[in-house]
Design a protein around this motif. Structure first.
Motif, PDB file in Angstrom:
ATOM      1  N   UNK A 159     -16.944  52.227  -5.370  1.00  0.00           N
ATOM      2  CA  UNK A 159     -16.394  52.656  -6.807  1.00  0.00           C
ATOM      3  C   UNK A 159     -15.493  51.956  -7.673  1.00  0.00           C
ATOM      4  N   UNK A 160     -16.938  51.850  -8.244  1.00  0.00           N
ATOM      5  CA  UNK A 160     -17.450  50.115  -9.592  1.00  0.00           C
ATOM      6  C   UNK A 160     -17.000  50.718 -10.556  1.00  0.00           C
ATOM      7  N   UNK A 161     -16.079  52.308 -10.871  1.00  0.00           N
ATOM      8  CA  UNK A 161     -16.326  52.353 -12.532  1.00  0.00           C
ATOM      9  C   UNK A 161     -15.152  51.520 -12.674  1.00  0.00           C
ATOM     10  N   UNK A 162     -14.881  51.649 -13.809  1.00  0.00           N
ATOM     11  CA  UNK A 162     -13.512  51.164 -14.560  1.00  0.00           C
ATOM     12  C   UNK A 162     -12.947  51.881 -14.127  1.00  0.00           C
ATOM     13  N   UNK A 163     -12.727  53.536 -14.229  1.00  0.00           N
ATOM     14  CA  UNK A 163     -12.040  54.538 -14.632  1.00  0.00           C
ATOM     15  C   UNK A 163     -11.577  54.435 -12.178  1.00  0.00           C
ATOM     16  N   UNK A 164     -12.543  54.265 -11.588  1.00  0.00           N
ATOM     17  CA  UNK A 164     -11.380  53.910 -10.073  1.00  0.00           C
ATOM     18  C   UNK A 164     -11.369  52.953  -9.829  1.00  0.00           C
ATOM     19  N   UNK A 165     -10.483  51.905 -10.766  1.00  0.00           N
ATOM     20  CA  UNK A 165     -10.768  50.393 -10.359  1.00  0.00           C
ATOM     21  C   UNK A 165      -9.004  50.348  -9.697  1.00  0.00           C
ATOM     22  N   UNK A 166      -8.597  51.077  -9.793  1.00  0.00           N
ATOM     23  CA  UNK A 166      -7.609  51.285  -8.953  1.00  0.00           C
ATOM     24  C   UNK A 166      -7.656  51.759  -7.616  1.00  0.00           C
ATOM     25  N   UNK A 167      -8.738  52.605  -7.026  1.00  0.00           N
ATOM     26  CA  UNK A 167      -9.031  52.462  -6.136  1.00  0.00           C
ATOM     27  C   UNK A 167      -9.058  51.224  -5.550  1.00  0.00           C
ATOM     28  N   UNK A 168     -10.433  50.769  -6.131  1.00  0.00           N
ATOM     29  CA  UNK A 168     -10.666  49.080  -5.559  1.00  0.00           C
ATOM     30  C   UNK A 168      -9.079  48.420  -5.065  1.00  0.00           C
ATOM     31  N   UNK A 169      -8.530  48.232  -6.778  1.00  0.00           N
ATOM     32  CA  UNK A 169      -6.798  47.574  -6.350  1.00  0.00           C
ATOM     33  C   UNK A 169      -6.027  47.960  -5.295  1.00  0.00           C
ATOM     34  N   UNK A 170      -6.213  49.195  -4.741  1.00  0.00           N
ATOM     35  CA  UNK A 170      -5.293  49.969  -4.062  1.00  0.00           C
ATOM     36  C   UNK A 170      -5.938  48.951  -2.126  1.00  0.00           C
ATOM     37  N   UNK A 171      -6.516  49.413  -2.328  1.00  0.00           N
ATOM     38  CA  UNK A 171      -7.382  48.279  -1.104  1.00  0.00           C
ATOM     39  C   UNK A 171      -7.282  47.223  -0.916  1.00  0.00           C
ATOM     40  N   UNK A 172      -7.484  46.584  -2.098  1.00  0.00           N
ATOM     41  CA  UNK A 172      -6.716  44.690  -1.811  1.00  0.00           C
ATOM     42  C   UNK A 172      -5.655  44.498  -1.727  1.00  0.00           C
ATOM     43  N   UNK A 173      -5.007  45.367  -2.181  1.00  0.00           N
ATOM     44  CA  UNK A 173      -4.058  45.604  -2.361  1.00  0.00           C
ATOM     45  C   UNK A 173      -2.787  45.625  -0.786  1.00  0.00           C
ATOM     46  N   UNK A 174      -3.654  46.349  -0.219  1.00  0.00           N
ATOM     47  CA  UNK A 174      -3.359  46.661   1.192  1.00  0.00           C
ATOM     48  C   UNK A 174      -3.819  46.120   1.923  1.00  0.00           C
ATOM     49  N   UNK A 175      -5.409  45.450   1.844  1.00  0.00           N
ATOM     50  CA  UNK A 175      -5.274  43.679   2.777  1.00  0.00           C
ATOM     51  C   UNK A 175      -4.431  42.796   2.465  1.00  0.00           C
ATOM     52  N   UNK A 176      -3.515  42.401   1.233  1.00  0.00           N
ATOM     53  CA  UNK A 176      -3.387  41.948   1.314  1.00  0.00           C
ATOM     54  C   UNK A 176      -1.751  41.749   2.226  1.00  0.00           C
ATOM     55  N   UNK A 177      -1.359  43.402   1.662  1.00  0.00           N
ATOM     56  CA  UNK A 177       0.136  43.562   2.335  1.00  0.00           C
ATOM     57  C   UNK A 177      -0.002  43.643   3.929  1.00  0.00           C
ATOM     58  N   UNK A 178      -1.565  43.728   4.487  1.00  0.00           N
ATOM     59  CA  UNK A 178      -1.455  43.496   5.744  1.00  0.00           C
ATOM     60  C   UNK A 178      -1.788  42.011   6.101  1.00  0.00           C
ATOM     61  N   UNK A 179      -2.427  41.109   5.442  1.00  0.00           N
ATOM     62  CA  UNK A 179      -2.090  39.881   5.802  1.00  0.00           C
ATOM     63  C   UNK A 179      -0.835  39.342   5.544  1.00  0.00           C
ATOM     64  N   UNK A 180      -0.263  39.746   4.867  1.00  0.00           N
ATOM     65  CA  UNK A 180       1.459  38.934   5.156  1.00  0.00           C
ATOM     66  C   UNK A 180       2.064  39.521   6.242  1.00  0.00           C
ATOM     67  N   UNK A 181       2.045  41.174   6.096  1.00  0.00           N
ATOM     68  CA  UNK A 181       2.498  41.467   7.423  1.00  0.00           C
ATOM     69  C   UNK A 181       1.902  40.306   8.605  1.00  0.00           C
ATOM     70  N   UNK A 182       1.077  40.773   9.176  1.00  0.00           N
ATOM     71  CA  UNK A 182       0.199  39.570  10.314  1.00  0.00           C
ATOM     72  C   UNK A 182       0.216  38.101   9.930  1.00  0.00           C
TER      73      UNK A 182
END
Length: 610
Positions: free
Chosen positions: A310-333
């Motif tokens: 998902x390296x395209x600029x138009x798929x940046x929201x996919x990358x950010x969603x995955x990153x946000x999931x990691x951040x949220x999961x990390x905070x939950x832990x």
């Protein structure tokens, strides 16, 4: 006489004539090829899947000719347009091109629709990873050496040929200005295939936070398991395969390649990577920790592929969603680790464990922490920039700053060691609830031995190190020694310092009386006490036997069988032979809970009934 000068006639423009001749030939060749195939199915209402395909296996040469005639027609149209001509030739060429494009639309649709077995994501990802030659420029350039072809599996050969056809058609349509039509067909068909693949993997598309929040944990855990089983295949096969297919089919245009992949994959990807983020936002409880870590580990492990696919600029929201999931999961832990520590500190049960055995808190905490150790890799990422905040002073003997000789140096090792320490300090307080000091030390020995065993038998040993284990094993021995000292002090004191020394009869009698009383008191209390670890139990018994047995035997041999046996009261005074003591002691610390009654052995060898 007037000389008249006239212009010499210009030589004929052979170049112009030659070009026009070529243009005419190109148009005629295109008309011949295009009308031939159009005549087979001229009806616009004929199903795309029912046409006789130019690109069938039996028509490879004609397919090349068809595409070649389109290229010639394009050249003719560009030339005629450059003359700003509105000639019949240009109109004729334009009409032919429209017919050809409509034909290619149908061909493109039919190839995509009828070759799903060759174009499913798994087939594409498999053959593309081993066959880079698939990405050749066009159908007309895709010939391969026959001997090389023979070594390629049939599915890969089929997939390669189909992709080459699609790529050739896409190049022709895009070059002719029909990119929109090509894109629409591709998007419609491939999106349904990707959506179906995700569905078959178990990815739920319409599972929002509100729904997840209302679920019982057992239901949500099942959905997490489904997601964990699906995510690797979704990323490494479905999305990876679709990205490869887009890159190859639309190699001629980076913008169309991006648009196609984004439209086909973005929606499904957002649903996939939005799930762990929504789970992480739900109520945090200790039993959810390990599933949260599973989710974090899955996304983290797949992040390089996610970032690449998902390296395209138009798929940046996919990358950010995955990153946000990691951040949220990390905070939950982090939240759950903090809550877990607080729950240990606030554990308020006043109930003592019968016999000084393993406290439920010890079992729960150590099982929990040993499972955490299995996730040391992802936990290291999560706690790396999360310094340990010590909220209350704890004994230095338990926990100090790691020095060069200590193996506890990584953030995750320090944090897990800290959690164990918090629990051990809590157990110190629970030990004080026992009225018998010896039993409180036995309780501490039992529970710390359980902790050491758990560390030895799990990945905690790798994290905490041999020094930590050795240090705590020494504490177990210290607790055991204190138990012996406090629990058997009266028995030790009842025996003479020199058992073979000559002493008056009244002192001999007094020693036997004190020993009998002290031993019976200790035995009666300790029949219900327990040492759960067999090795520690044997070590304690051996230590007691070494401290009591030899001295008593020497004293018994000197006085019990000679002088006192002659007296009428000897049988009631000398109650135990040395062998009897060994038998009684061997049955201690099993937590049998017997009444503790002891039957007199007498000098004739009677012992307690086994």
């Amino acid at each position: 006489m007037r000389t008249i000068f006239s212009k010499s006639p210009s030589p004929p423009t052979h170049h112009h004539t030659f070009t026009e001749s070529l243009i005419e030939e190109n148009i005629e060749a295109a008309e011949l090829s295009i009308t031939k195939w159009d005549s087979l199915h001229g009806d616009d209402h004929v199903s795309y899947c029912n046409i006789a395909s130019v690109f069938s296996e039996n028509n490879r040469d004609e397919a090349k000719q068809y595409l070649s005639s389109i290229k010639g027609l394009q050249k003719a149209m560009r030339y005629l347009a450059s003359l700003e001509s509105t000639s019949d030739k240009l109109v004729r060429a334009q009409t032919l091109m429209q017919t050809a494009m409509k034909r290619l639309e149908r061909e493109f649709y039919q190839i995509l629709k009828s070759n799903r077995n060759y174009l499913d994501p798994e087939s594409v990802s498999n053959h593309s990873s081993s066959r880079p030659s698939v990405s050749r420029s066009s159908f007309s350039d895709s010939e391969e050496d026959e001997s090389e072809n023979d070594s390629i599996p049939e599915v890969e050969r089929g997939s390669s040929a189909v992709i080459a056809d699609l790529r050739a058609i896409a190049e022709a349509m895009i070059s002719a200005g029909y990119a929109k039509e090509c894109f629409k067909i591709y998007r419609t068909i491939r999106k349904s295939i990707v959506d179906e693949a995700l569905y078959n993997l178990g990815v739920e598309r319409n599972l929002g936070f509100q729904q997840i929040q209302k679920m019982e944990w057992e239901t949500l855990e099942v959905k997490i398991k489904y997601w964990l089983n699906a995510v690797k295949g979704a990323v490494k096969t479905v999305f990876y395969g679709e990205r490869l297919l887009c890159d190859q089919v639309f190699a001629i245009s980076s913008s169309i390649r991006e648009s196609c992949f984004t439209d086909v994959s973005k929606e499904g990807a957002l649903a996939l990577f939005g799930f762990p983020e929504n789970v992480a936002k739900c109520k945090k409880t200790p039993e959810k920790m390990f599933r949260i870590l599973d989710l974090y580990e899955a996304v983290s492990d797949l992040w390089p592929e996610i970032e690449s696919i998902f390296s395209f600029e138009s798929t940046s929201t996919v990358r950010s969603t995955a990153v946000n999931s990691l951040i949220r999961l990390s905070d939950a832990v982090r939240t759950m680790l903090t809550d877990f520590e607080m729950a240990i500190q606030k554990h308020s049960s006043k109930t003592t464990v019968p016999g000084g055995g393993i406290h439920p808190l010890t079992r729960y905490v150590m099982n929990y922490i040993s499972f955490l150790a299995d996730y040391s890799g992802v936990l290291s990422d999560i706690v790396a920039d999360w310094p340990l905040q010590i909220s209350s002073p704890l004994p230095e003997s338990y926990f100090g700053s790691p020095d060069k000789e200590e193996s506890i140096s990584s953030p995750i090792s320090v944090r897990l060691a800290w959690l164990i320490l918090v629990m051990l300090c809590k157990l110190d307080g629970k030990a004080e609830m026992y009225k018998d000091v010896a039993l409180s030390y036995l309780f501490l020995a039992n529970n710390l031995q359980y902790v050491v065993n758990k560390v030895r038998q799990s990945n905690l040993k790798l994290l905490l190190g041999d020094n930590w284990v050795t240090k705590h094993e020494q504490k177990v021995r210290k607790y055991a020694a204190n138990y012996e000292r406090m629990g058997w002090s009266k028995v030790f004191a009842s025996l003479p310092e020199n058992p073979t020394a000559e002493i008056p009869v009244d002192q001999v009698i007094e020693h036997f009386r004190k020993f009998n009383s002290a031993f019976e008191e200790a035995y009666k209390k300790q029949t219900s006490w327990v040492v759960t670890d067999p090795k520690l139990r044997d070590e304690i018994k051996l230590s007691l036997a070494r401290r009591i047995g030899p001295i008593y035997k020497e004293f018994f041999d000197k006085y019990g069988g000679v002088q006192l046996m002659k007296e009428m009261w000897a049988e009631s005074l000398v109650r135990y032979t040395p062998d009897d003591l060994g038998n009684y002691c061997s049955d201690l610390l099993f937590g049998s809970g017997s009444s503790g009654s002891i039957s007199s052995s007498s000098s004739q060898g009677g012992g307690y009934s086994r």
